[in-house]
Each structure stands twice: as C-alpha cells, then as structure tokens.
Scaffold this motif. Structure first.
Motif, PDB file in Angstrom:
ATOM      1  N   LYS A 171       0.836  -1.207   0.000  1.00 61.69           N
ATOM      2  CA  LYS A 171       0.000   0.000   0.000  1.00 61.69           C
ATOM      3  C   LYS A 171       0.875   1.264   0.000  1.00 61.69           C
ATOM      4  O   LYS A 171       0.596   2.237  -0.704  1.00 61.69           O
ATOM      5  CB  LYS A 171      -0.917  -0.039   1.229  1.00 61.69           C
ATOM      6  N   LYS A 172       1.940   1.207   0.770  1.00 61.46           N
ATOM      7  CA  LYS A 172       2.861   2.351   0.853  1.00 61.46           C
ATOM      8  C   LYS A 172       3.569   2.568  -0.495  1.00 61.46           C
ATOM      9  O   LYS A 172       3.706   3.703  -0.966  1.00 61.46           O
ATOM     10  CB  LYS A 172       3.889   2.062   1.962  1.00 61.46           C
ATOM     11  N   ILE A 173       4.006   1.467  -1.115  1.00 61.23           N
ATOM     12  CA  ILE A 173       4.654   1.565  -2.431  1.00 61.23           C
ATOM     13  C   ILE A 173       3.678   2.186  -3.438  1.00 61.23           C
ATOM     14  O   ILE A 173       4.041   3.054  -4.229  1.00 61.23           O
ATOM     15  CB  ILE A 173       5.130   0.175  -2.926  1.00 61.23           C
ATOM     16  N   HIS A 174       2.423   1.745  -3.355  1.00 61.12           N
ATOM     17  CA  HIS A 174       1.408   2.317  -4.251  1.00 61.12           C
ATOM     18  C   HIS A 174       1.323   3.831  -4.070  1.00 61.12           C
ATOM     19  O   HIS A 174       1.316   4.597  -5.042  1.00 61.12           O
ATOM     20  CB  HIS A 174       0.042   1.676  -3.982  1.00 61.12           C
ATOM     21  N   GLU A 175       1.276   4.267  -2.846  1.00 60.34           N
ATOM     22  CA  GLU A 175       1.179   5.720  -2.598  1.00 60.34           C
ATOM     23  C   GLU A 175       2.390   6.459  -3.146  1.00 60.34           C
ATOM     24  O   GLU A 175       2.262   7.537  -3.735  1.00 60.34           O
ATOM     25  CB  GLU A 175       1.039   5.992  -1.092  1.00 60.34           C
ATOM     26  N   ASN A 176       3.565   5.883  -2.951  1.00 60.31           N
ATOM     27  CA  ASN A 176       4.787   6.528  -3.447  1.00 60.31           C
ATOM     28  C   ASN A 176       4.783   6.634  -4.968  1.00 60.31           C
ATOM     29  O   ASN A 176       5.126   7.679  -5.525  1.00 60.31           O
ATOM     30  CB  ASN A 176       6.034   5.748  -3.001  1.00 60.31           C
ATOM     31  N   LEU A 177       4.397   5.563  -5.634  1.00 62.42           N
ATOM     32  CA  LEU A 177       4.412   5.553  -7.102  1.00 62.42           C
ATOM     33  C   LEU A 177       3.388   6.531  -7.654  1.00 62.42           C
ATOM     34  O   LEU A 177       3.627   7.232  -8.642  1.00 62.42           O
ATOM     35  CB  LEU A 177       4.117   4.143  -7.633  1.00 62.42           C
ATOM     36  N   ARG A 178       2.253   6.563  -7.002  1.00 59.53           N
ATOM     37  CA  ARG A 178       1.202   7.473  -7.452  1.00 59.53           C
ATOM     38  C   ARG A 178       1.672   8.925  -7.330  1.00 59.53           C
ATOM     39  O   ARG A 178       1.508   9.725  -8.243  1.00 59.53           O
ATOM     40  CB  ARG A 178      -0.038   7.229  -6.586  1.00 59.53           C
TER      41      ARG A 178
END
Ligand SMILES: *Cc1c(COP(=O)(O)O)cnc(C)c1O
Length: 218
Positions: A171-178
C-alpha cells in the motif's frame, strides 16, 4: 454453500469501493455462469489460452482479468479484449503488452506486480528495481498502456502479522508511485486472496482476487 450464495455473501460483505475479481482458473464454464447469474462480471484467469477460450465461450459483458504469470509470447492471445492485466512484472513484458495493444488499436490497463512476499518463487518487481526502471522514463513511451496501480501476493503462511506487514508495504509503495510517477488514475491496489482478503482490505486493498473460497477446492 453454493457459488451463488458465496458471491452474494462476498458482495454484501466487501466494503464499498472494493472490487471483487472472481478467480475462475481451472473451473469450468458452468461454475462461471453460476457466478455470472448471481451478478458477478469480473473474472480472473492465470493462463492466457484458457482465458481466451472462456472469453469466446461466455457472455461478452464479462470483464476478463489476467492475474497470473504472463509470458511475453502469450500476450497476443488476450490483447484483443483483456480488461486488466495484473501481472506487469518486467520491462520486456510491458513493451510486448504495449505493442500488442497498439496492434489491436486499443489501450490496455495494467498493474505493476510487486514482489512483497519472502518466497523467492514469487514474481514481481522489487521496489528498487521498479523505481530504477521508472526513473529511466522508458515507461512513458508505452503509450498504449494505462498504468492503473499495483498488485501483490503475500507470503503463504499462518503468520498474520507477516501478511499484514507485506500488504502494508505494498500500500505504501502504491502511494509513493502514485505521488512520484503516475497521478490520480493510478488508483488500484490489487491484493488479497481467499485466505487473506480480509487482512488485505484492512491494509487498504481495493481489489481482491478470490477463487477457491467461491468455487471450492481446486
Ligand atoms: C489463484 C490466484 C488467486 C486466487 O487464489 P485463491 O486462494 O483460490 O483465492 C489470486 N491471485 C492470483 C495471482 C492467483 O494466481
């Protein structure tokens, strides 16, 4: 409980905004039709040829998701119609998807598969490999792909804390990529299967891929 009851129960219990992918790999067309009649429209398959065969045989308003390991030379079987590819795990595969999408005169939605589990056997990008690739800017040339989010599988274990940690990481990786690369269309976090979808939802999943819980043991 019947397939119909399982679908109805799941659809009632999933929080608003969490999409259900009914994973129908290895199950016959009749089982899919039972889920279809209960209102389910998104089905996930892990083998391109099986997916294409079921697409030909079953109602045309089904949205087919490719969820499994996808070899570049098999993208052609699903490129004309696939609704979402969850397993975008290498630069080479992404290039092939882009080419096949162009050939079919369409844009294909793709998730980036991230390796969050400890098992070496699981596929996907590590966060650092993916960040290097994205920084190179190559992905911007893939104009027939729409990057929609991330997908991951937790370690197959009874250790709920480990699973929770892995999903939280995704979930954290998703936020960073977004934030760093993709923006607001990058809105999908595909995580959670029959054994761990409740934990996944607590950790921010908005797309669960559930097979055996609905259709019974494979
Ligand atoms: C098979 C599979 C699922 C569904 O697994 P179940 O345990 O049957 O719910 C979900 N995601 C992927 C990538 C799969 O291969």
């Amino acid at each position: 409980m019947s397939v119909k009851n399982k679908i109805e129960e799941l659809r009632r219990s999933l929080p608003e905004g969490v999409e259900l992918v009914a994973v129908s790999k290895t199950y016959p067309a009749e089982a899919i039709m039972e889920a279809y009649r209960a209102g389910q429209r998104i089905f996930g398959e892990s083998r391109p040829q099986e997916l294409a065969a079921k697409h030909n045989e079953l109602p045309s308003d089904i949205r087919w998701h490719m969820i499994g390991n996808l070899q570049a030379n098999k993208v052609k079987y699903i490129a004309p119609f696939v609704d979402l590819i969850h397993s975008g795990y290498s630069a080479k595969l992404l290039e092939t998807i882009d080419k096949q999408a162009l050939k079919n005169n369409r844009t294909i939605d793709v998730l980036l598969e991230i390796r969050i589990a400890r098992e070496e056997s699981k596929s996907g990008w590590s966060e650092s490999e993916l960040t290097d690739y994205l920084r190179s800017g190559e992905y911007k040339l893939l104009s027939n792909i729409r990057f929609r989010g991330v997908m991951g599988m937790a370690t197959f274990t009874d250790d709920k804390e480990l699973i929770r940690n892995e999903f939280t990481t995704l979930k954290k990786i998703h936020e960073n990529l977004r934030r760093d690369f993709f923006g607001k269309d990058f809105d999908t976090v595909s995580m959670g299967m029959s054994g761990d979808y409740l934990i996944a939802i607590e950790c921010g999943s908005n797309m669960v891929r559930v097979g055996s819980y609905i259709f019974g043991g494979r």
